[in-house]
Design an enzyme around this catalytic site. Structure first.
Site, PDB file in Angstrom:
ATOM      1  N   LYS A  22      -0.896   5.428   5.464  1.00 54.51           N
ATOM      2  CA  LYS A  22       0.222   4.452   5.514  1.00 54.51           C
ATOM      3  C   LYS A  22       0.584   4.400   6.094  1.00 54.51           C
ATOM      4  O   LYS A  22       1.675   4.298   6.926  1.00 54.51           O
ATOM      5  CB  LYS A  22       0.320   3.747   4.001  1.00 54.51           C
ATOM      6  CG  LYS A  22       1.580   2.305   4.329  1.00 54.51           C
ATOM      7  CD  LYS A  22       1.730   2.123   2.619  1.00 54.51           C
ATOM      8  CE  LYS A  22       3.023   2.807   2.307  1.00 54.51           C
ATOM      9  NZ  LYS A  22       4.364   2.929   2.441  1.00 54.51           N
ATOM     10  N   ASN A  23       1.174   5.774   5.190  1.00 54.87           N
ATOM     11  CA  ASN A  23       3.408   6.322   6.028  1.00 54.87           C
ATOM     12  C   ASN A  23       3.093   7.132   7.163  1.00 54.87           C
ATOM     13  O   ASN A  23       3.642   7.032   8.377  1.00 54.87           O
ATOM     14  CB  ASN A  23       3.590   7.548   5.514  1.00 54.87           C
ATOM     15  CG  ASN A  23       3.964   6.487   3.928  1.00 54.87           C
ATOM     16  OD1 ASN A  23       4.646   5.248   3.897  1.00 54.87           O
ATOM     17  ND2 ASN A  23       3.749   7.199   2.883  1.00 54.87           N
ATOM     18  N   ARG A  93      10.594  -1.785   5.718  1.00 51.07           N
ATOM     19  CA  ARG A  93      11.299  -0.596   5.974  1.00 51.07           C
ATOM     20  C   ARG A  93      11.104   0.258   6.985  1.00 51.07           C
ATOM     21  O   ARG A  93      12.025   0.476   8.157  1.00 51.07           O
ATOM     22  CB  ARG A  93      12.152   0.419   4.727  1.00 51.07           C
ATOM     23  CG  ARG A  93      13.009   1.488   4.568  1.00 51.07           C
ATOM     24  CD  ARG A  93      13.304   1.693   3.401  1.00 51.07           C
ATOM     25  NE  ARG A  93      14.566   3.386   3.903  1.00 51.07           N
ATOM     26  CZ  ARG A  93      15.483   3.303   4.125  1.00 51.07           C
ATOM     27  NH1 ARG A  93      16.083   1.951   4.448  1.00 51.07           N
ATOM     28  NH2 ARG A  93      16.028   3.539   4.264  1.00 51.07           N
ATOM     29  N   CYS A 117      16.174  -2.407  -1.980  1.00 44.42           N
ATOM     30  CA  CYS A 117      15.355  -1.535  -2.232  1.00 44.42           C
ATOM     31  C   CYS A 117      15.281  -1.114  -4.090  1.00 44.42           C
ATOM     32  O   CYS A 117      15.878  -0.911  -3.601  1.00 44.42           O
ATOM     33  CB  CYS A 117      13.948  -0.805  -2.171  1.00 44.42           C
ATOM     34  SG  CYS A 117      12.715  -0.315  -2.369  1.00 44.42           S
ATOM     35  N   ARG A 122      18.853   2.482  -0.447  1.00 51.16           N
ATOM     36  CA  ARG A 122      17.745   3.158   0.838  1.00 51.16           C
ATOM     37  C   ARG A 122      18.496   3.158   1.944  1.00 51.16           C
ATOM     38  O   ARG A 122      18.520   2.150   2.635  1.00 51.16           O
ATOM     39  CB  ARG A 122      16.434   2.475   1.042  1.00 51.16           C
ATOM     40  CG  ARG A 122      15.698   2.939  -0.451  1.00 51.16           C
ATOM     41  CD  ARG A 122      14.195   2.443  -0.502  1.00 51.16           C
ATOM     42  NE  ARG A 122      12.912   3.293   0.249  1.00 51.16           N
ATOM     43  CZ  ARG A 122      11.833   3.531   0.277  1.00 51.16           C
ATOM     44  NH1 ARG A 122      11.747   1.512   0.053  1.00 51.16           N
ATOM     45  NH2 ARG A 122      11.329   3.724   0.898  1.00 51.16           N
ATOM     46  N   PRO A 123      19.829   4.355   2.205  1.00 49.22           N
ATOM     47  CA  PRO A 123      20.296   3.179   3.415  1.00 49.22           C
ATOM     48  C   PRO A 123      19.731   3.805   5.144  1.00 49.22           C
ATOM     49  O   PRO A 123      18.895   3.992   5.109  1.00 49.22           O
ATOM     50  CB  PRO A 123      21.885   4.766   3.697  1.00 49.22           C
ATOM     51  CG  PRO A 123      20.931   5.623   2.454  1.00 49.22           C
ATOM     52  CD  PRO A 123      20.202   4.947   1.872  1.00 49.22           C
ATOM     53  N   ASP A 125      21.910   5.944   7.516  1.00 46.84           N
ATOM     54  CA  ASP A 125      23.092   6.187   8.016  1.00 46.84           C
ATOM     55  C   ASP A 125      22.870   7.074   8.929  1.00 46.84           C
ATOM     56  O   ASP A 125      22.841   7.704  10.110  1.00 46.84           O
ATOM     57  CB  ASP A 125      24.230   6.676   7.509  1.00 46.84           C
ATOM     58  CG  ASP A 125      23.751   7.698   6.330  1.00 46.84           C
ATOM     59  OD1 ASP A 125      22.571   7.115   5.605  1.00 46.84           O
ATOM     60  OD2 ASP A 125      24.348   7.809   5.424  1.00 46.84           O
ATOM     61  N   ASP A 308       6.413   9.637  -4.573  1.00 44.58           N
ATOM     62  CA  ASP A 308       4.754   8.056  -4.713  1.00 44.58           C
ATOM     63  C   ASP A 308       4.335   8.586  -5.753  1.00 44.58           C
ATOM     64  O   ASP A 308       3.368   7.834  -6.105  1.00 44.58           O
ATOM     65  CB  ASP A 308       5.211   8.227  -3.193  1.00 44.58           C
ATOM     66  CG  ASP A 308       5.705   7.760  -2.306  1.00 44.58           C
ATOM     67  OD1 ASP A 308       6.574   7.459  -2.483  1.00 44.58           O
ATOM     68  OD2 ASP A 308       5.082   7.531  -1.048  1.00 44.58           O
ATOM     69  N   VAL A 330      13.998  12.412  -5.407  1.00 45.77           N
ATOM     70  CA  VAL A 330      14.368  11.617  -4.847  1.00 45.77           C
ATOM     71  C   VAL A 330      14.952  10.240  -4.569  1.00 45.77           C
ATOM     72  O   VAL A 330      16.467   9.959  -3.487  1.00 45.77           O
ATOM     73  CB  VAL A 330      13.325  11.436  -3.436  1.00 45.77           C
ATOM     74  CG1 VAL A 330      13.653  10.670  -2.458  1.00 45.77           C
ATOM     75  CG2 VAL A 330      12.610  12.800  -3.213  1.00 45.77           C
ATOM     76  N   ARG A 400      -0.375  -3.055  -0.541  1.00 43.76           N
ATOM     77  CA  ARG A 400       1.021  -2.915   1.173  1.00 43.76           C
ATOM     78  C   ARG A 400       0.360  -1.621   1.226  1.00 43.76           C
ATOM     79  O   ARG A 400       0.489  -0.740   2.331  1.00 43.76           O
ATOM     80  CB  ARG A 400       2.590  -2.840   0.848  1.00 43.76           C
ATOM     81  CG  ARG A 400       3.446  -4.052  -0.120  1.00 43.76           C
ATOM     82  CD  ARG A 400       4.718  -3.404  -0.046  1.00 43.76           C
ATOM     83  NE  ARG A 400       4.779  -2.969   0.620  1.00 43.76           N
ATOM     84  CZ  ARG A 400       5.968  -3.324   1.744  1.00 43.76           C
ATOM     85  NH1 ARG A 400       6.776  -4.156   0.599  1.00 43.76           N
ATOM     86  NH2 ARG A 400       6.798  -3.387   2.615  1.00 43.76           N
TER      87      ARG A 400
HETATM   88  C1  UD1 Z   1       9.466   7.219   3.132  1.00 50.14           C
HETATM   89  C2  UD1 Z   1       7.681   7.053   2.362  1.00 50.14           C
HETATM   90  C3  UD1 Z   1       7.945   6.970   1.125  1.00 50.14           C
HETATM   91  C4  UD1 Z   1       8.234   7.527   0.297  1.00 50.14           C
HETATM   92  C5  UD1 Z   1       9.986   8.473   0.647  1.00 50.14           C
HETATM   93  C6  UD1 Z   1       9.691  10.005  -0.052  1.00 50.14           C
HETATM   94  C7  UD1 Z   1       7.355   5.261   4.347  1.00 50.14           C
HETATM   95  C8  UD1 Z   1       7.092   4.208   4.882  1.00 50.14           C
HETATM   96  N1  UD1 Z   1       7.792   5.443   3.183  1.00 50.14           N
HETATM   97  O1  UD1 Z   1      10.328   6.350   2.565  1.00 50.14           O
HETATM   98  O2  UD1 Z   1       6.493   6.253   0.649  1.00 50.14           O
HETATM   99  O3  UD1 Z   1       8.458   7.691  -0.973  1.00 50.14           O
HETATM  100  O4  UD1 Z   1       9.479   8.418   2.611  1.00 50.14           O
HETATM  101  O5  UD1 Z   1       8.723  10.956   0.202  1.00 50.14           O
HETATM  102  O6  UD1 Z   1       6.970   6.116   5.302  1.00 50.14           O
HETATM  103  N2  UD1 Z   1      18.204   8.441   2.984  1.00 50.14           N
HETATM  104  C9  UD1 Z   1      19.885   8.525   3.242  1.00 50.14           C
HETATM  105  N3  UD1 Z   1      19.892   8.140   4.336  1.00 50.14           N
HETATM  106  C10 UD1 Z   1      18.754   7.478   5.890  1.00 50.14           C
HETATM  107  C11 UD1 Z   1      18.100   7.844   5.232  1.00 50.14           C
HETATM  108  C12 UD1 Z   1      17.401   8.226   3.922  1.00 50.14           C
HETATM  109  O7  UD1 Z   1      20.519   8.372   2.742  1.00 50.14           O
HETATM  110  O8  UD1 Z   1      19.468   6.995   6.987  1.00 50.14           O
HETATM  111  C13 UD1 Z   1      17.843   9.063   2.012  1.00 50.14           C
HETATM  112  C14 UD1 Z   1      17.722   7.772   0.655  1.00 50.14           C
HETATM  113  O9  UD1 Z   1      18.015   7.036  -0.032  1.00 50.14           O
HETATM  114  C15 UD1 Z   1      16.641   8.872  -0.384  1.00 50.14           C
HETATM  115  C16 UD1 Z   1      15.882   9.854   0.326  1.00 50.14           C
HETATM  116  O10 UD1 Z   1      16.630  10.106   1.623  1.00 50.14           O
HETATM  117  O11 UD1 Z   1      17.465   8.854  -1.201  1.00 50.14           O
HETATM  118  C17 UD1 Z   1      15.244   9.709   0.871  1.00 50.14           C
HETATM  119  O12 UD1 Z   1      14.549   8.609   2.323  1.00 50.14           O
HETATM  120  P1  UD1 Z   1      13.602   8.330   2.918  1.00 50.14           P
HETATM  121  O13 UD1 Z   1      12.913  10.234   2.909  1.00 50.14           O
HETATM  122  O14 UD1 Z   1      13.641   8.638   4.635  1.00 50.14           O
HETATM  123  O15 UD1 Z   1      12.140   7.835   3.004  1.00 50.14           O
HETATM  124  P2  UD1 Z   1      11.640   6.968   3.219  1.00 50.14           P
HETATM  125  O16 UD1 Z   1      11.341   6.910   5.063  1.00 50.14           O
HETATM  126  O17 UD1 Z   1      12.524   5.575   3.181  1.00 50.14           O
END
Ligand code: UD1
Length: 452
Positions: A22-23, A93, A117, A122-123, A125, A308, A330, A400
Site C-alpha cells: 500500500k505505502n 494524507r 488523524c 501529522r503535520p 512542515d 504499523d 512515531v 484502506r
Molecule cells: C507513513 C505511512 C504510515 C506509517 C508512517 C510511519 C504512508 C501512506 N503512510 O505515514 O503507514 O505509519 O509512515 O512509518 O506511507 N512529521 C512531522 N512533519 C512532517 C511529516 C511528518 O512532524 O512534515 C512527523 C509525524 O508527525 C510523525 C512522524 O513524523 O510523528 C512520521 O511521519 P511520516 O513518516 O511522515 O508518516 P507518514 O508518511 O504520514
C-alpha cells in the site's frame, strides 16, 4: 453497516499470497506525475480503497487511470489541474504528495492541507520546508497550500528533523525533475522509499542512496512513463504472520521479503514463534498448545520495528505468558484500540507513550470497533483466538489497506465472514464497477483522516 464476524479457536494452516505494498503504491502514484511523457504501467497494485482514492485524485488532475486486475495504467502527459481539492486530500494524507510533482512541472500548485488523524499529530512542515529550500514560495491560507516557483524548483541540501516517510518520498519526486542536485539527509530508510526511488529511476531519473540516511537526486527532464512492479506489502506479511502465531498455526506467506521483515521476524522469534525465509516467502509456525513469550517492543522508523505493526503485535501479546511493553515513538496516540482489546478480556493499559500488556489465558468474543486501519486488523486477529463470536466494525478503515482480507484468512482455515450492507467506499464495489474509480463523493465522511 458491514462487519467482520469470527469464531475463534481454529488453528490456521496453509498458504497466503501477499498483495502489493500500500505505502509503496501511494508514494509511486504521486511520483508518477513527474513522468511528462508516455504511459506508466504498474503491476501488483493492491485493490484497496486508498488506491481507489488516489486514482480518483489523479483523474481529477487530468491524468487518466485504468485499473484491471492489480494492474494500473496511468498517463500523466496531460496533467492539467494545479489544484488538488480538500474533498480528495481529506480522504487520505498520502495524496498531499501530488504538491511537489505539480509544482516542479508547472511552477505553481494549490493543494489542500491534509486533516488531522487520530493516531497522532501529522503535520506537513518538513514537506513545505524542503520545497521552500528548493526555491518555492509557499503560503498557507484558508486551508490550502499555495506554492509558486516560476523559474522551476532547484536542487538543495535538505535535512529532515525526523526521517519522515511521506516527506522523503515527496521531496525525492519533486527533486527528480528539479534543476541540479538535491541531497536529503536523515532520510527515511523504509523499503517503500527504495521502491519509490527505483520507480523514479525506471522513468529515467537519477536517484541514489535510497535505503540509507542520505539520498542524492540529480534532476533531469523529461522523465518518461515506464513499467514497474510493486513489491509485496510487508505490513500485510506481518499481519498474517501474527495470524499464524496467535492461533498456534502454521502459514506459508508467499511473497514475503526477508530484507523488509527482519525487525518483525526478530520479535516473532523472541515470542517463541518459528520463522523461516526462503526465496519465495516465509513460513511462520507457532508451537501448538504452548503460550507465547511476552516481549518488549519499541516502534521506531525503519530498520526499527514498524509503528504499523504495533497494534497487530499487541493483539498477539494479550495472550502471551508475562508482561509485554510496547513503546511507540512515531505516533503518540496510537493505542486507542487497547480499550477494545480490553472488552475482549485483555489486561492492558497505557503509560505515557507505552502500552503495558499483561498476558491472559483467554480472550472472549465481543462486538468491537476498529479506529484505524491497523487497529481494525488487530481486532480481527484477536477474534480468531478468542472463544466464541467476535463482531468487528470499522471496515472502512480495514479496506484502506488490506485486499481480500477475509478471503485470505478463510483460505487458511479461519472461521470468518463478512456480512451487512457494504460501505460505499468498499473496494469490492469498485471491482464490480470494472475497476473504474468510484466518485469520491461516494466515500463516507468517516473514512477521512485516518491513514496508517
Ligand atoms: C507513513 C505511512 C504510515 C506509517 C508512517 C510511519 C504512508 C501512506 N503512510 O505515514 O503507514 O505509519 O509512515 O512509518 O506511507 N512529521 C512531522 N512533519 C512532517 C511529516 C511528518 O512532524 O512534515 C512527523 C509525524 O508527525 C510523525 C512522524 O513524523 O510523528 C512520521 O511521519 P511520516 O513518516 O511522515 O508518516 P507518514 O508518511 O504520514
Amino acid at each position: 453497516m458491514e462487519k467482520i464476524y469470527t469464531v475463534g479457536g481454529r488453528r490456521l494452516e496453509g498458504e497466503i499470497a501477499l498483495s502489493g505494498s500500500k505505502n509503496a503504491t501511494l508514494a509511486i502514484l504521486a511520483a508518477a506525475l513527474v513522468a511528462e511523457e508516455g504511459q506508466t504501467l504498474l503491476t501488483n497494485v493492491p485493490m484497496i480503497s486508498d488506491v481507489m482514492v488516489m486514482s480518483e485524485m489523479l483523474e481529477q488532475l487530468g491524468v487518466p487511470t485504468r485499473f484491471d486486475r492489480n494492474t494500473l495504467l496511468i498517463d500523466a502527459t496531460n496533467l492539467q489541474a494545479h489544484d488538488a481539492p480538500y474533498e480528495l486530500i481529506k480522504q487520505m494524507r498520502a495524496s498531499f504528495n501530488v504538491l511537489g510533482p505539480i509544482l516542479a512541472r508547472f511552477g505553481a500548485a494549490r493543494v489542500a492541507l491534509p486533516g488531522g488523524c487520530d493516531i497522532g499529530a501529522r503535520p506537513v512542515d518538513f514537506h513545505l520546508k524542503g520545497l521552500e529550500q528548493m526555491g518555492a514560495k509557499i503560503t498557507v491560507e484558508h486551508g490550502y497550500v499555495e506554492a509558486f516557483a516560476p523559474n522551476g524548483l532547484r536542487g538543495a541540501d535538505i535535512y529532515l528533523e525526523f526521517p519522515s516517510v511521506g516527506a522523503t518520498s515527496h521531496l525525492m519526486a519533486a527533486a527528480a525533475i528539479a534543476k541540479g542536485t538535491t541531497r536529503i539527509t536523515n532520510a527515511a530508510e523504509e523499503p517503500d522509499i527504495i521502491s519509490c526511488a527505483k520507480f523514479i529511476n525506471a522513468l529515467g531519473g537519477k536517484v541514489s542512496g535510497a535505503g540509507t540516511k542520505t539520498i542524492i537526486i540529480e534532476g533531469s527532464r523529461p522523465l518518461k512513463g515506464a513499467r514497474f512492479a510493486i513489491d509485496s506489502d510487508r505490513i500485510e506479511a506481518g499481519t498474517f504472520a501474527v495470524a499464524a502465531a496467535i492461533t498456534g498455526g502454521d502459514i506459508y506467506i508467499r511473497g514475503a521479503l526477508e530484507a523488509h521483515l527482519e525487525p518483525v521476524s526478530a520479535k516473532l522469534i523472541d515470542a517463541g514463534v518459528q520463522v523461516q525465509f526462503d526465496v519465495d516467502g516465509m513460513r511462520v509456525k507457532a508451537k501448538t498448545g504452548q503460550r507465547l513469550n511476552a516481549v518488549a517492543i519499541r516502534a521506531t522508523p525503519f530498520p526499527g520495528f514498524p509503528t504499523d505493526m504495533q497494534p497487530i503485535f499487541a493483539a498477539m501479546l494479550t495472550l502471551a505468558d508475562g508482561t509485554s511493553i510496547i513503546t511507540e515513538t512515531v505516533y503518540e496516540r496510537r493505542f486507542k484500540y487497547l480499550n477494545e482489546l480490553a472488552r475482549m478480556g485483555a489486561d492492558c493499559k497505557t503509560e505515557g507513550n507505552a502500552a503495558v500488556i499483561v498476558g491472559v489465558d483467554r480472550l472472549t468474543g465481543a462486538p468491537v470497533a476498529g479506529s484505524d486501519l491497523r487497529a481494525t486488523a488487530a481486532l480481527v486477529l484477536a477474534g480468531l483466538a478468542a472463544s466464541g463470536q467476535t463482531e468487528v466494525s470499522g471496515l472502512q478503515f480495514l479496506d484502506r489497506g488490506y485486499e481480500a482480507f477475509v478471503e485470505k484468512l478463510s483460505g487458511v482455515g479461519a472461521d470468518i465472514w463478512r456480512a451487512g450492507e457494504p460501505e460505499p467506499g468498499d473496494p469490492q464495489l469498485w471491482a464490480r464497477s470494472g475497476g473504474r474509480a468510484i466518485p469520491v463523493s461516494a466515500v463516507t465522511e468517516d473514512q477521512a483522516f485516518c491513514s496508517g
